[in-house]
Design a protein around this motif. Structure first.
Motif, PDB file in Angstrom:
ATOM      1  N   GLY A   1       8.230   1.099   7.155  1.00 42.12           N
ATOM      2  CA  GLY A   1       7.865   2.473   6.980  1.00 42.12           C
ATOM      3  C   GLY A   1       9.472   3.417   7.468  1.00 42.12           C
ATOM      4  N   ILE A   2       9.398   4.420   6.770  1.00 41.74           N
ATOM      5  CA  ILE A   2      10.866   5.087   7.339  1.00 41.74           C
ATOM      6  C   ILE A   2      10.760   5.715   8.733  1.00 41.74           C
ATOM      7  CG2 ILE A   2      12.442   6.953   6.828  1.00 41.74           C
ATOM      8  CD1 ILE A   2      12.255   4.634   4.796  1.00 41.74           C
TER       9      ILE A   2
ATOM     10  N   GLY B   1       6.885   6.843   3.504  1.00 43.30           N
ATOM     11  CA  GLY B   1       8.001   6.998   2.802  1.00 43.30           C
ATOM     12  C   GLY B   1       7.751   6.086   1.387  1.00 43.30           C
ATOM     13  N   GLY B   2       6.673   5.512   1.102  1.00 43.37           N
ATOM     14  CA  GLY B   2       6.410   5.065  -0.160  1.00 43.37           C
ATOM     15  C   GLY B   2       5.407   3.993   0.047  1.00 43.37           C
ATOM     16  N   TYR B   3       5.876   2.709  -0.852  1.00 42.15           N
ATOM     17  CA  TYR B   3       4.914   1.534  -0.696  1.00 42.15           C
ATOM     18  C   TYR B   3       5.636   0.624   0.618  1.00 42.15           C
ATOM     19  CZ  TYR B   3       2.188   2.042  -4.945  1.00 42.15           C
ATOM     20  OH  TYR B   3       0.978   2.432  -5.858  1.00 42.15           O
TER      21      TYR B   3
ATOM     22  N   GLN C   1       0.827  -1.428   0.047  1.00 35.22           N
ATOM     23  CA  GLN C   1       0.022   0.071  -0.151  1.00 35.22           C
ATOM     24  C   GLN C   1       0.956   1.135  -0.014  1.00 35.22           C
ATOM     25  OE1 GLN C   1      -3.652  -0.329   2.051  1.00 35.22           O
ATOM     26  NE2 GLN C   1      -3.485   1.658   2.750  1.00 35.22           N
ATOM     27  N   LEU C   2       0.575   2.173  -0.729  1.00 41.91           N
ATOM     28  CA  LEU C   2       1.130   3.561  -0.940  1.00 41.91           C
ATOM     29  C   LEU C   2       1.045   4.078   0.453  1.00 41.91           C
ATOM     30  CD1 LEU C   2       3.239   5.276  -2.531  1.00 41.91           C
ATOM     31  CD2 LEU C   2       1.032   6.349  -3.386  1.00 41.91           C
ATOM     32  N   SER C   3       1.913   4.343   1.184  1.00 42.97           N
ATOM     33  CA  SER C   3       1.893   5.555   2.305  1.00 42.97           C
ATOM     34  C   SER C   3       2.762   6.544   2.368  1.00 42.97           C
ATOM     35  CB  SER C   3       1.831   4.571   3.604  1.00 42.97           C
ATOM     36  OG  SER C   3       1.971   5.406   4.702  1.00 42.97           O
TER      37      SER C   3
END
Ligand code: SF4
Ligand code: SF4
Lengths: 104, 165, 356
Positions: free
Chosen positions: C297-298, C272-274, C266-268
């Protein structure tokens, strides 16, 4: 340029080795990445882009981005930012995409 | 303002300033940490319990200035290098500023240095009185500088005047 | 074919923390690490860490790396392959890796992907010139190999990485011309901003870089102010004379293996991205495949360590090793408090969208 004095890190000096780059003799430290030794020698241009012939250096320095591919000991497409320097290595600019069988 | 450029405003600084009376009583800690961030080593560092317990790790440090004797132990324990100790009772004209210092070379005792304010502007000179760099400090040295009292609450960093610096 | 209870891709803080926890509960662990050392990006972090005293706060990243490395190397249940690049994870539960000019095949009962992150790039004229480096590259060069990336640096980005790397540059005796940041505010912790401000480095918010100057290498840069719509303000262009442009404009999770393994992604933007969709135990939609650290997640290294511990325990529990539920709950609680403050808000928002 090597960092001589640092408040936090004490860099251990490694053995000096000789290597050849583009026909010149250079020196670096054994085991450091080839890119580090070249950068220390003031060489930032590592490659030219295949289509527009633009100069390229490294970008990520950890082997992700493939911006630093060179020919090492006859083998093309070597990521020199993560390839340890050894005595007597031959490092050359790469033309085009490199022959996948070369040097293997 | 801190959030716009990293330099605290007057208002932001009043939050972290001990009372005038306390400042006149001797060395005391100044903790310039004005944002809720997940961090708490200062609390554990103080042997005198001068930091009030954190309600959670994101709390801002709050200090019981009457418990603090300005021993400076907490300075090297703050990863944000946000802790200082000031002493207005150092001498008639001079106050003593203690700052964390992680650059090389370290200043030497007796050396005259340039003092910088929170924006990095040169605001005067100071004299290094002590440099502490024990193993426990883990490479964050504590430099004590005698500075004119007028700039004791402004000076927060030093610059060496040596050749090539 | 090698068999193991848990295979871990990536020996950064998340991977190492997971390996130790899982081995401690009885799991046999195989770690695949692309580099020739353990510790991932910790080895170039010379600053003291934030976070709680319980999770190494106050220790320097590089020292946390050696601490973990030592523990992992002493642990007999953990087998480490250095210089091994994971290639794929297939339907039959086989993980492959390139290793010493050959191929490793591993059949793990559970898998943890802790591959870390990639640096982001931003568009500007001549952004491909040698001398434009990612912040991680600058750190690697100066803090691991002891080589100055240049003499004068323009830092792009005032998040924690931009601020910390600027400070580290000054510590290495390299000048920082300025830190520019497109947002109206400093994104990183203010204490980091303050410490480089008092060293005389300006932080210019609402600024961007228009072009790098130079033909073969960076010789300068043109920067300018931007308006509320993030468009350059004509007439505000300014030339700066630098030989290095350091980009600290964010990271994106290195999730290729997870896509390939068939995890639901999922794009978030907050993360930071997918990123993979996961449950509260960091297990993805492919059963037995876990994530921890920047791929999830970053975030910061402290949370990567906690996530690693959580995933390591959850993976061990999944295949029947005994794990006290309190331990799992206490790690979750620690993660929650770490993210509870205002600086954790984007993480909380991001996680709310990807946790099932
Ligand atoms: S200066 Fe000493 S007494 Fe005061 S807060 Fe710091 S550690 Fe505690
Ligand atoms: S240790 Fe420093 S940065 Fe951390 S909360 Fe205390 S004063 Fe703030």
């Amino acid at each position: 340029m090597r960092i001589k004095n640092h408040p936090i890190i004490s860099f251990v000096e490694k053995k000096e080795v000789n290597f050849r780059f583009d026909g010149k003799n250079l020196r670096g430290q054994a085991g450091e990445p080839i890119a580090a030794a070249l950068h220390n020698a003031g060489i930032k241009v590592l490659r030219h882009s295949p289509r527009h012939n633009r100069p390229r250096g490294f970008f990520c320095a950890i082997g992700n981005c493939s911006s630093c591919l060179m020919v090492v000991d006859g083998k093309p497409n070597v990521k020199i930012c993560v390839t340890p320097l050894q005595e007597g290595m031959r490092v050359e600019y790469q033309e085009g995409k490199g022959d996948i069988d070369a040097g293997n | 303002m801190l959030k716009n450029n990293g330099v605290p405003s007057r208002e932001e600084l009043t939050e972290v300033k001990p009372s005038r009376e306390r400042l006149q009583q001797g060395p005391v800690v100044i903790v310039e940490c004005i944002q809720e961030i997940p961090c708490d080593p200062c609390y554990y560092a103080c042997p005198r319990g001068a930091f009030y317990p954190f309600s959670d790790i994101n709390s801002k440090p709050e200090i019981d200035y009457d418990k603090c004797n300005g021993c400076s132990i907490c300075i090297a324990n703050c990863p944000g290098l946000a802790v200082f100790v000031v002493d207005f009772t150092y001498s008639e004209e001079e106050g003593l500023l203690q700052i964390p210092y992680e650059l090389t070379p370290l200043p030497e005792k007796g050396e005259e240095v340039v003092t910088l304010n929170r924006s990095g502007e040169e605001i005067g000179t100071g004299r290094v009185v002590k440099v502490l760099n024990t193993k426990k400090q883990d490479r964050t040295a504590i430099v004590s500088v005698a500075v004119p009292k007028e700039i004791l609450m402004e000076a927060r960093h030093i610059k060496l005047r040596r050749e090539g610096q | 074919m090698l068999e193991t209870d848990l295979a871990i891709v990536g020996a950064g803080p998340a991977g190492l923390a997971a390996a130790l926890e899982a081995a401690n509960r009885g799991s046999n662990v195989i770690i695949l690490e692309r580099d020739e050392w353990l510790g991932g990006q910790l080895i170039k972090q010379t600053h003291q860490f934030f976070g709680s005293k319980n999770e190494f706060a106050g220790m320097r990243g590089v020292d946390i790396a050696s601490h973990f490395t030592e523990l992992v190397e002493q642990e007999k249940k953990i087998k480490v392959f250095k210089g091994a690049t994971a290639l794929g994870y297939y339907e039959d539960g086989v993980l492959t890796a390139a290793y010493k000019r050959g191929m490793l095949k591993i059949k793990p009962r559970t898998l943890l992907i802790a591959a870390g992150a990639l640096e982001k790039m931003i568009p500007f004229i001549n952004n491909d010139l040698p001398g434009v480096y990612g912040a991680g590259a600058v750190q690697t060069l100066m803090n691991v190999y002891g080589i100055a990336p240049g003499e004068r640096v323009l830092m792009v980005g005032a998040g924690n990485i931009g601020l910390i790397v600027s400070y580290q540059l000054m510590q290495a005796g390299i000048e920082v011309e300025a830190i520019i940041e497109a947002a109206p505010q400093v994104g990183g912790y203010w204490v980091h901003a303050s410490k480089i401000r008092r060293m005389g480095v300006p932080i210019k918010t609402r600024h961007t870089i228009l072009k790098a100057r130079g033909t073969r290498e960076v010789e300068g840069a043109q920067i300018c102010e931007i308006d509320e719509n993030w468009d350059p303000l004509p007439g505000t262009e300014k030339e700066v004379s630098v030989d290095t442009i350091c980009l600290a404009v964010g990271l994106s999770p290195m999730v290729e293996l997870l896509w390939q393994a068939g995890c639901q992604m999922q794009l978030s933007p907050h993360l930071g991205g997918y990123v993979p969709v996961r449950n509260g135990n960091l297990e993805t939609t492919v059963e037995g495949v876990f994530i921890a650290g920047d791929v999830a997640g970053i975030e910061e290294a402290t949370s990567a360590i906690l996530e690693g511990q959580l995933a390591g325990l959850a993976a061990a529990q999944k295949i029947g090793f005994e794990v006290e539920e309190e331990k799992i709950q206490s790690i979750k609680a620690n993660l929650k408090t770490l993210r509870a403050g205002p600086v954790g808000e984007h993480i909380r928002q991001g996680l709310a969208g990807v946790e099932r």
